[in-house]
Design a protein around this motif. Structure first.
Motif, PDB file in Angstrom:
ATOM      1  N   ALA A 276      31.416  30.260  42.485  1.00  0.00           N
ATOM      2  CA  ALA A 276      32.662  30.998  42.323  1.00  0.00           C
ATOM      3  C   ALA A 276      32.671  31.782  41.010  1.00  0.00           C
ATOM      4  O   ALA A 276      33.002  32.948  40.970  1.00  0.00           O
ATOM      5  N   GLY A 277      32.282  31.145  39.938  1.00  0.00           N
ATOM      6  CA  GLY A 277      32.193  31.823  38.661  1.00  0.00           C
ATOM      7  C   GLY A 277      33.541  32.312  38.151  1.00  0.00           C
ATOM      8  O   GLY A 277      34.602  32.027  38.688  1.00  0.00           O
ATOM      9  N   CYS A 278      33.512  33.092  37.106  1.00  0.00           N
ATOM     10  CA  CYS A 278      34.698  33.694  36.501  1.00  0.00           C
ATOM     11  C   CYS A 278      34.602  35.197  36.687  1.00  0.00           C
ATOM     12  O   CYS A 278      33.750  35.849  36.080  1.00  0.00           O
ATOM     13  N   ASP A 279      35.429  35.757  37.535  1.00  0.00           N
ATOM     14  CA  ASP A 279      35.354  37.181  37.852  1.00  0.00           C
ATOM     15  C   ASP A 279      36.121  38.008  36.832  1.00  0.00           C
ATOM     16  O   ASP A 279      37.186  37.604  36.336  1.00  0.00           O
ATOM     17  N   ALA A 280      35.576  39.174  36.532  1.00  0.00           N
ATOM     18  CA  ALA A 280      36.272  40.111  35.654  1.00  0.00           C
ATOM     19  C   ALA A 280      37.504  40.655  36.358  1.00  0.00           C
ATOM     20  O   ALA A 280      37.578  40.717  37.592  1.00  0.00           O
ATOM     21  N   THR A 281      38.495  41.043  35.597  1.00  0.00           N
ATOM     22  CA  THR A 281      39.741  41.593  36.121  1.00  0.00           C
ATOM     23  C   THR A 281      39.645  43.109  36.194  1.00  0.00           C
ATOM     24  O   THR A 281      39.267  43.757  35.211  1.00  0.00           O
ATOM     25  N   ALA A 282      39.954  43.667  37.348  1.00  0.00           N
ATOM     26  CA  ALA A 282      39.926  45.126  37.492  1.00  0.00           C
ATOM     27  C   ALA A 282      41.021  45.756  36.639  1.00  0.00           C
ATOM     28  O   ALA A 282      42.152  45.267  36.573  1.00  0.00           O
ATOM     29  N   ILE A 283      40.667  46.836  35.969  1.00  0.00           N
ATOM     30  CA  ILE A 283      41.616  47.579  35.142  1.00  0.00           C
ATOM     31  C   ILE A 283      42.191  48.732  35.962  1.00  0.00           C
ATOM     32  O   ILE A 283      41.454  49.475  36.607  1.00  0.00           O
ATOM     33  N   THR A 284      43.493  48.868  35.943  1.00  0.00           N
ATOM     34  CA  THR A 284      44.149  50.021  36.568  1.00  0.00           C
ATOM     35  C   THR A 284      44.548  50.991  35.466  1.00  0.00           C
ATOM     36  O   THR A 284      45.392  50.663  34.625  1.00  0.00           O
ATOM     37  N   PRO A 285      43.966  52.191  35.438  1.00  0.00           N
ATOM     38  CA  PRO A 285      44.242  53.114  34.334  1.00  0.00           C
ATOM     39  C   PRO A 285      45.539  53.899  34.547  1.00  0.00           C
ATOM     40  O   PRO A 285      45.871  54.289  35.676  1.00  0.00           O
TER      41      PRO A 285
ATOM     42  N   ASN B  61      39.819  38.763  30.082  1.00  0.00           N
ATOM     43  CA  ASN B  61      40.852  37.973  30.760  1.00  0.00           C
ATOM     44  C   ASN B  61      40.873  36.534  30.239  1.00  0.00           C
ATOM     45  O   ASN B  61      40.095  36.168  29.343  1.00  0.00           O
ATOM     46  N   SER B  62      41.734  35.733  30.820  1.00  0.00           N
ATOM     47  CA  SER B  62      41.977  34.388  30.281  1.00  0.00           C
ATOM     48  C   SER B  62      40.776  33.461  30.412  1.00  0.00           C
ATOM     49  O   SER B  62      40.687  32.453  29.702  1.00  0.00           O
ATOM     50  N   CYS B  63      39.831  33.782  31.330  1.00  0.00           N
ATOM     51  CA  CYS B  63      38.653  32.920  31.447  1.00  0.00           C
ATOM     52  C   CYS B  63      37.436  33.523  30.742  1.00  0.00           C
ATOM     53  O   CYS B  63      36.326  33.022  30.883  1.00  0.00           O
ATOM     54  N   GLY B  64      37.643  34.617  30.001  1.00  0.00           N
ATOM     55  CA  GLY B  64      36.594  35.160  29.153  1.00  0.00           C
ATOM     56  C   GLY B  64      35.759  36.270  29.753  1.00  0.00           C
ATOM     57  O   GLY B  64      34.859  36.794  29.098  1.00  0.00           O
ATOM     58  N   ALA B  65      36.045  36.660  31.008  1.00  0.00           N
ATOM     59  CA  ALA B  65      35.283  37.743  31.633  1.00  0.00           C
ATOM     60  C   ALA B  65      35.829  39.093  31.163  1.00  0.00           C
ATOM     61  O   ALA B  65      37.043  39.275  31.026  1.00  0.00           O
ATOM     62  N   THR B  66      34.940  40.044  30.911  1.00  0.00           N
ATOM     63  CA  THR B  66      35.345  41.346  30.387  1.00  0.00           C
ATOM     64  C   THR B  66      35.145  42.449  31.426  1.00  0.00           C
ATOM     65  O   THR B  66      34.242  42.382  32.264  1.00  0.00           O
ATOM     66  N   SER B  67      35.994  43.442  31.353  1.00  0.00           N
ATOM     67  CA  SER B  67      35.867  44.653  32.160  1.00  0.00           C
ATOM     68  C   SER B  67      36.206  45.842  31.268  1.00  0.00           C
ATOM     69  O   SER B  67      36.877  45.692  30.250  1.00  0.00           O
ATOM     70  N   SER B  68      35.719  47.009  31.649  1.00  0.00           N
ATOM     71  CA  SER B  68      35.956  48.182  30.811  1.00  0.00           C
ATOM     72  C   SER B  68      36.403  49.361  31.655  1.00  0.00           C
ATOM     73  O   SER B  68      36.156  49.421  32.867  1.00  0.00           O
ATOM     74  N   GLN B  69      37.053  50.310  31.016  1.00  0.00           N
ATOM     75  CA  GLN B  69      37.542  51.516  31.681  1.00  0.00           C
ATOM     76  C   GLN B  69      37.453  52.687  30.708  1.00  0.00           C
ATOM     77  O   GLN B  69      37.923  52.602  29.572  1.00  0.00           O
ATOM     78  N   ASP B  70      36.807  53.765  31.144  1.00  0.00           N
ATOM     79  CA  ASP B  70      36.756  54.985  30.348  1.00  0.00           C
ATOM     80  C   ASP B  70      37.950  55.875  30.664  1.00  0.00           C
ATOM     81  O   ASP B  70      38.359  56.002  31.829  1.00  0.00           O
ATOM     82  N   PHE B  71      38.492  56.507  29.644  1.00  0.00           N
ATOM     83  CA  PHE B  71      39.538  57.514  29.788  1.00  0.00           C
ATOM     84  C   PHE B  71      38.984  58.834  29.260  1.00  0.00           C
ATOM     85  O   PHE B  71      38.639  58.944  28.077  1.00  0.00           O
ATOM     86  N   VAL B  72      38.888  59.814  30.140  1.00  0.00           N
ATOM     87  CA  VAL B  72      38.272  61.098  29.794  1.00  0.00           C
ATOM     88  C   VAL B  72      39.369  62.119  29.521  1.00  0.00           C
ATOM     89  O   VAL B  72      40.212  62.389  30.402  1.00  0.00           O
ATOM     90  N   VAL B  73      39.340  62.700  28.333  1.00  0.00           N
ATOM     91  CA  VAL B  73      40.312  63.716  27.945  1.00  0.00           C
ATOM     92  C   VAL B  73      39.588  65.039  27.748  1.00  0.00           C
ATOM     93  O   VAL B  73      38.645  65.134  26.956  1.00  0.00           O
TER      94      VAL B  73
END
Length: 583
Positions: free
Chosen positions: A118-127, A191-203
């Motif tokens: 099952a592991g610890c899944d990263a949380t999807a970021i909504t920009p 997130n709370s279990c330590g998994a990371t996710s990233s999101q780029d914002f292009v200007v």
């Protein structure tokens, strides 16, 4: 009794505590294959040993130990000794087999079973980006220099944020900036279990200039996931075989200008009844638009929607694209035309996406057709066209916030795509994008119509189909091994990374006026074998094949159906395609 229960519990825990399982090996034809499977949080890894000689290796999977009904995952080189299944669902137990051929017959290895942790899944970021006080669910924006904007990604609680570049800093979720130059900010969420996710914002800062066309996104809707639950991989797995209604709605001069009749509901039903479950609909738009304002004629939008409805009524998936369209985009992927073409791309897709917004996940949008790209600089321009497409569709909201979108590789050529397409556009939602290539290899067989100084046409193709009387037109390259090698590039580059690949066009012309007698018979058998092999191997390597049908039933035509009578014209190729797609 208590001691017996304890002993039994200990015994079961010893069995299932390990994530690596293997039984005895499988043997046959003088060869033996021993398979093991190991589950982790990321995947299930298979490895095997081979003793003896094998000339085919295939990987199969099922959710029980009975091999009947199992699914093939891959066809591999006989030198391969490992495979990674990244599509396994966490917590589900799977059984795997290696199907191998030795001494002319197929045999199975042992069944090996494993469970993906099952592991610890990263949380999807909504920009989200705020401009002029209004929030939009987008990850890129074009603004005049010095305009204040705010990045405000979600989730709003439960973890921590960090930022870099484009004037951002610190750990606040919302970041207000006023850039004077184009830049990209990166948000990282832990997130709370330590998994990371990233999101780029292009200007993109345009110095204050605005589009040369009006904004057609005048009625954006809140995101609506009703009927849009399937992601790109789900839809790719659901498509058995696709069909192009070519040389029709993309025809310059009108729908019937290139000799095909208008598309009818009866014809679409014939395509469905013949075994296809998806349609690619090549479309022209530029000739139906006001060149000063880029406004598309409403009667043409209504006609497109009518044909799309035919497809949806038949439970067909359908791809809507901007095809060659006079070449305004695909022949002008240059820095000089970049700004102008991005403006037109945005204007067209705002209108197309808005007009077709209410269709469910059966409808997909494709940015372009066969964009002509020569180098990395032009690839960066093409990526900007694709980014504009993604942003324009997503910002209309509604079901378009989750619609699967398709972007094309350079020239839709496998080798160029492998070399130059090193990134995908930034999207506001994960796992809703596919890449597209086309396939007419070897061209000498698929489309070449005259012998040239640099090489002859290939009238024949495939093992067992070389002519003994017309050796000058036998293939010298581009047969089974070459095709597998090309397909494997797309599997490694995209499919193994979770990005499905659409083979948006493939096919080989019919040479009925060039050949006769035994030569024609061998040629037609070669065509059938080619289409069967391409459909089969495309699916084996994780691609979604769409046959190119231009409606032509004569010499150099691709037509499977007689569109004037709504009947099957080329049963031999139709049968071959269905056989290939089913294996």
């Amino acid at each position: 009794m208590k001691s017996l229960i304890s002993i039994t519990s200990l015994f079961l825990s010893l069995i299932f505590s390990s994530l690596t399982y293997a039984q005895s090996c499988g043997s046959g034809g003088g060869a033996t294959v021993c398979l093991t499977a190991t589950g982790s949080a990321d995947n299930i890894a298979l490895s095997w040993t081979v003793s003896g000689t094998v000339d085919s290796i295939q990987v199969y999977r099922d959710t029980d130990s009975n091999p009947s009904g199992r699914s093939r995952l891959a066809i591999l080189s006989t030198s391969e000794r490992s495979y990674t299944d990244t599509t396994a669902v966490a917590g589900t137990q799977y059984w795997y087999w290696i199907k191998f051929r030795a001494d002319g017959k197929f045999y199975n290895s042992n069944a090996a079973t494993a469970v993906r942790e099952a592991g610890c899944d990263a949380t999807a970021i909504t920009p989200y980006i705020q401009v002029d006080g209004a929030w939009s669910q987008v990850s890129s924006v074009t603004i005049p220099s010095g305009t204040q904007i705010t990045f405000g990604p979600q989730p709003v609680s439960g973890g921590s944020w960090s930022w870099s570049d484009c004037g951002t800093s610190g750990d606040a979720r919302e970041q207000a900036i006023a850039p004077t130059a184009s830049c990209t900010a990166t948000a990282v969420y832990t997130n709370s279990c330590g998994a990371t996710s990233s999101q780029d914002f292009v200007v993109t800062v345009d110095g204050g200039s605005s589009s040369i066309y009006p904004n057609y996104n005048i009625n954006p809707l809140p995101a609506d996931m009703t009927g849009m639950s399937s992601n790109a991989l789900d839809i790719a797995n659901n498509i058995t075989l696709g069909f192009n209604i070519g040389n029709t709605m993309e025809a310059i001069g009108g729908e019937t200008a290139w000799g095909n009749p208008m598309i009818t509901a009866d014809f679409v039903s014939l395509v469905k009844q013949s075994g296809f479950n998806a349609i690619r609909l090549p479309l022209a738009w530029d000739q139906y638009a006001d060149q000063a304002t880029a406004e598309i004629d409403l009667s043409w939008l209504a006609r497109v929607r009518e044909v799309v409805q035919y497809c949806v009524d038949n439970d067909l998936y359908v791809i809507v694209n901007i095809h060659w369209d006079g070449g305004w985009l695909e022949n002008n992927i240059t820095l000089e035309r970049q700004a102008e073409n991005n403006d037109k791309q945005r204007a067209y897709w705002q209108q197309i996406a808005t007009y077709l917004r209410d269709f469910d996940e059966h409808v997909m949008f494709a940015s372009a057709n066969e964009p002509n790209v020569a180098d990395a600089e032009e690839m960066s321009v093409l990526l900007s066209y694709h980014q504009t497409f993604v942003d324009a569709v997503r910002e209309t909201g509604g079901k378009n916030a989750f619609r699967v979108l398709i972007v094309q590789g350079p020239d839709t050529d496998i080798s160029k795509t492998n070399d130059l397409m090193t990134e995908m556009p930034v999207d506001t939602v994960s796992d809703r994008m596919m890449a597209e290539i086309h396939f007419y290899t070897p061209w000498n067989f698929a489309g070449m119509t005259a012998d040239e100084s640099w090489g002859n046409q290939f009238y024949y193709w495939g093992a067992g189909n070389h002519s003994t009387t017309d050796a000058a037109h036998n293939p010298t390259w581009g047969e089974e091994d070459d095709l597998n090698a090309l397909f494997s590039l797309m599997k490694t580059q995209f499919v193994d990374q979770g990005i499905p690949v659409v083979m948006g066009e493939f096919g080989a012309i019919r040479r009925t006026e060039q050949l006769s007698g035994d030569d024609l018979t061998l040629h037609l058998k070669s065509r059938a074998d080619y289409h069967r092999f391409v459909a089969q191997q495309a699916k084996a390597y994780g691609m979604v094949p769409f046959y190119w049908d231009n409606g032509g039933t004569g010499n150099h035509g691709f037509g499977i159906f007689d569109r004037n009578t709504n009947t099957v014209f080329d049963q031999q190729v139709l049968d071959a395609l269905m056989q290939g797609a089913a294996n």
